[in-house]
Scaffold this motif. Structure first.
Motif, short mmCIF file in Angstrom:
data_model
loop_
_atom_site.label_atom_id
_atom_site.label_comp_id
_atom_site.label_asym_id
_atom_site.label_seq_id
_atom_site.Cartn_x
_atom_site.Cartn_y
_atom_site.Cartn_z
N ILE A 151 55.51 90.30 37.36
CA ILE A 151 55.45 91.58 38.02
C ILE A 151 55.17 91.46 39.33
CG2 ILE A 151 54.42 93.85 38.02
CD1 ILE A 151 54.14 93.60 34.72
N MET A 152 54.25 90.56 39.61
CA MET A 152 53.80 90.34 40.94
C MET A 152 54.76 90.10 42.05
SD MET A 152 49.91 88.80 40.44
CE MET A 152 49.99 88.10 42.13
N SER A 153 55.67 88.91 41.34
CA SER A 153 56.96 88.40 42.05
C SER A 153 57.79 89.66 42.37
CB SER A 153 57.80 87.47 41.10
OG SER A 153 58.66 86.96 41.86
N ASN B 252 58.04 89.36 46.30
CA ASN B 252 59.17 88.53 46.70
C ASN B 252 60.33 89.34 46.49
OD1 ASN B 252 57.33 86.43 46.85
ND2 ASN B 252 57.63 86.02 44.59
N ASP B 253 60.82 90.13 45.49
CA ASP B 253 61.98 90.68 45.44
C ASP B 253 62.28 91.85 46.78
OD1 ASP B 253 63.11 89.21 43.47
OD2 ASP B 253 62.24 90.53 41.82
N THR B 254 61.11 92.57 46.97
CA THR B 254 61.17 93.76 48.17
C THR B 254 61.18 93.00 49.34
OG1 THR B 254 58.77 93.79 48.07
CG2 THR B 254 59.87 95.30 46.70
N ILE C 71 60.69 81.83 41.19
CA ILE C 71 59.61 82.45 41.95
C ILE C 71 58.94 83.05 41.19
CG2 ILE C 71 59.26 83.96 43.82
CD1 ILE C 71 61.66 83.13 45.34
N ALA C 72 59.20 83.99 40.37
CA ALA C 72 58.59 84.72 39.27
C ALA C 72 57.66 83.87 38.57
CB ALA C 72 59.21 85.62 38.56
N ASN C 73 58.20 82.66 37.97
CA ASN C 73 57.65 81.68 37.05
C ASN C 73 56.58 80.90 37.89
OD1 ASN C 73 58.96 82.37 34.94
ND2 ASN C 73 60.49 80.65 35.25
N ILE C 74 56.77 80.66 39.16
CA ILE C 74 55.86 79.93 40.03
C ILE C 74 54.57 80.82 40.25
CG2 ILE C 74 55.43 79.18 42.37
CD1 ILE C 74 58.17 77.88 42.25
#
Length: 579
Positions: A117-119, A123-125, A193-196
């Motif tokens: 969720i944080m990613s 990151n996505d935005t 990136i989300a997994n990291i």
């Protein structure tokens, strides 16, 4: 990106349409002036160096300087406007996404990890913002530049221009071919990136557990493995990205070779001046940069499409249903579970099965049983964190789903074994949700929760920042802060989910005294891990495997419920963690 997604993205740009139009005008200016810069080579060679025209010698340098001055000015104005729009869009999307997330139902957070969720929020935005600020505007600007330069080509010699327009579109093949691959890589990249982010978040949250088990190397290796996957994805993207330009250059070199051969022949036949030919070739070479920019932009845009889709996936998730309209004022008669079944996964794997339970107003009801028996699930259904799969729950005969959810939850306080505290001051944590409280009311609540004395020993007293999850406090101290928070909420319904299970005996005794203050004149439902704690209840409910086995007082249950008697005897023999 499908049309629907593209239209949705355009809605975020709509409020800034005036700035967009201005930016487009600037882009057209840049494109036109780039073409003019290439065209001026013709009069420079033919008029100044070949014809030796002195007037042309005086005017042409000024024209060139003015061309590049206005080109630079238009570039600056376009860059500022597009970055302004991009930052505003990022601000709006990120805020909308975060606000939407906090209104999502509890089961959403069961499916998505915090790190993922944080990613998506960060990151996505950011990826979308970069596309709006840089990639898309630069691409559009370079397309206008290409148009301007192509005009120069046709003005100089339409035959050579025709050859170039036949040969050079072949350079678009790598753009199209590799663009499809980059979209797939973009999705894998964002997922990695989300997994990291998830691994970092989990590691920092559980750092004491990691050290206690001496598993630092294991966690470091897990991070290394995911970083290695991310590196390989990045390298794959780099291979594709870097292959695009050489392929375009090779295809372009073939075209340029043909054009020099044909162009030289035309110049020899006096069908084109030397200045015209060099102007044509300058425009042709100037086309390389915008073509290269467009090619790389296509790859980046495809990566951004993956981010846009991941953002809209969350925004499209249905919010928690605030369906009820009846204002909740408190329990006057009872809370009832009527033939309630519940499954977390939505299938026939029920966590609760055929629950029938009455909780009278202002009474204390304790749930006991082995871990995984369904105690906490019952507690989570009362504030409507989840909805029953079958059956219904009522308060004074009114289905919970008909009650206004906000007023219902504001009348419920929850104290659990897992204490949630914010990285804020003691005062802010106690008064959470009640910003209207005075300092005197906060201090009184702290005293009732037996928290005032240790708070005053903290560095800044009630203004002391507690750190992440109240890291500077002991377990018992965190629990008392939570009880003080529940006291100031002044709930009608109090839910205690094994609130003292993680405490030592001394801390438990203090916390239990605080809970006794909190429980007065309230409807209390507790999940008890010790029979001794449950014995104070007006009714004890014995649970096993999601079912109610028996209900009654302690002595009554000892006589009629073999399972309860077994639990009691196990605890009497010293196994206090059985429930």
């Amino acid at each position: 990106m499908d049309k629907k997604t593209f239209k949705r993205l355009l809605q975020y740009l709509k409020p800034y349409w005036k700035r967009l139009i201005f930016a487009f005008i600037c882009m057209i200016g840049v494109g036109g002036l780039s073409g003019l810069a290439a065209y001026l080579i013709k009069p420079a060679l033919d008029g100044v160096f070949i014809s030796k025209n002195k007037q042309m010698l005086m005017l042409l340098p000024i024209a060139i300087m003015l061309t590049y001055f206005f080109k630079g000015m238009f570039t600056y104005l376009q860059g500022y406007q597009t970055h302004y729009i991009a930052e505003k869009v990022l601000f709006n999307i990120r805020n909308q996404l975060f606000e939407h997330i906090v209104y999502l139902p509890t089961n959403f957070f069961d499916k998505y990890h915090t790190g993922e969720i944080m990613s998506r929020i960060l990151n996505d935005t950011e990826q979308v913002q970069n596309s709006i600020a840089n990639v898309i505007p630069n691409t559009i600007r370079e397309i206008f530049t290409i148009v301007g330069l192509v005009v120069v080509l046709y003005v100089n010699n339409y035959k050579l221009a025709f050859i170039s327009t036949v040969v050079f579109p072949l350079a678009a093949y790598p753009v199209i071919h590799f663009g499809k691959k980059m979209k797939k890589i973009g999705k894998r990249r964002q997922l990695s990136i989300a997994n990291i982010t998830m691994i970092i978040q989990e590691t920092l949250t559980n750092i004491r557990l990691i050290k206690a088990f001496a598993t630092e190397k294991k966690e470091a290796n897990e991070f290394l493995d995911e970083s290695d996957r991310f590196l390989n994805i990045k390298l794959e993207a780099i291979r594709i990205d870097e292959a695009t330009s050489p392929l375009m250059e090779f295809i372009g070199s073939v075209g340029i070779g043909v054009l020099i051969w044909v162009g030289g022949y035309i110049v020899f036949k006096d069908m084109l001046s030397v200045g015209g030919f060099f102007s044509f070739m300058a425009a042709l070479f100037m086309l390389y940069k915008p073509f290269k920019t467009v090619a790389k932009a296509n790859n980046e845009i495809n990566t951004s499409i993956a981010s846009v889709e991941r953002i809209f996936e969350i925004i499209d998730t249905e919010k928690e249903k605030y369906s009820g309209s009846i204002r909740f004022e408190g329990v006057k008669d009872s809370i009832k579970f009527e033939n309630v079944y519940f499954s977390y996964s939505g299938d026939d794997k029920y966590a609760l099965k055929d629950i029938n339970l009455t909780i009278p107003a202002k009474s204390v009801v304790a749930l006991v049983g082995e871990s995984g028996g369904g105690k906490s699930t019952i507690l989570e259904l009362i504030p409507r964190f989840y909805e029953p799969t079958r059956g219904r729950i009522t308060i004074d005969g009114i289905d919970l789903r008909e009650l206004d959810l906000v007023t219902l939850r504001r009348k419920i306080a929850i104290v659990s074994q897992r204490i949630m505290l914010f990285n804020r001051s003691v005062k802010e944590n106690i008064a959470y949700g009640r910003e209207d409280l005075t300092d005197e009311e906060i201090i009184k609540a702290a005293k009732d929760a037996y928290a005032h004395d240790f708070i005053m020993k903290l560095k800044d007293g009630y203004d002391t920042n507690l750190g992440e999850q109240g890291v500077i406090l002991s377990g018992g101290e965190r629990q008392r802060i939570a009880i003080a928070r529940a006291i100031v909420k002044d709930p009608d319904i109090l839910i205690l989910d094994e609130a003292t299970s993680a405490l030592d005996l001394e801390s438990e005794q203090i916390v239990q005294k605080a809970l006794n203050n909190l429980m007065k004149n309230r409807t209390v439902i507790m999940a008890a891990h010790r029979i001794s704690t449950a014995m104070i209840a007006d009714k004890i409910v014995v649970m096993k495997s999601g079912k109610i086995l028996a209900q009654g007082k302690h002595k009554e249950l000892l006589e009629k419920c073999e399972y309860y008697r077994k639990l009691y005897n196990l605890q009497a023999n010293g196994d206090a963690d059985i429930v």
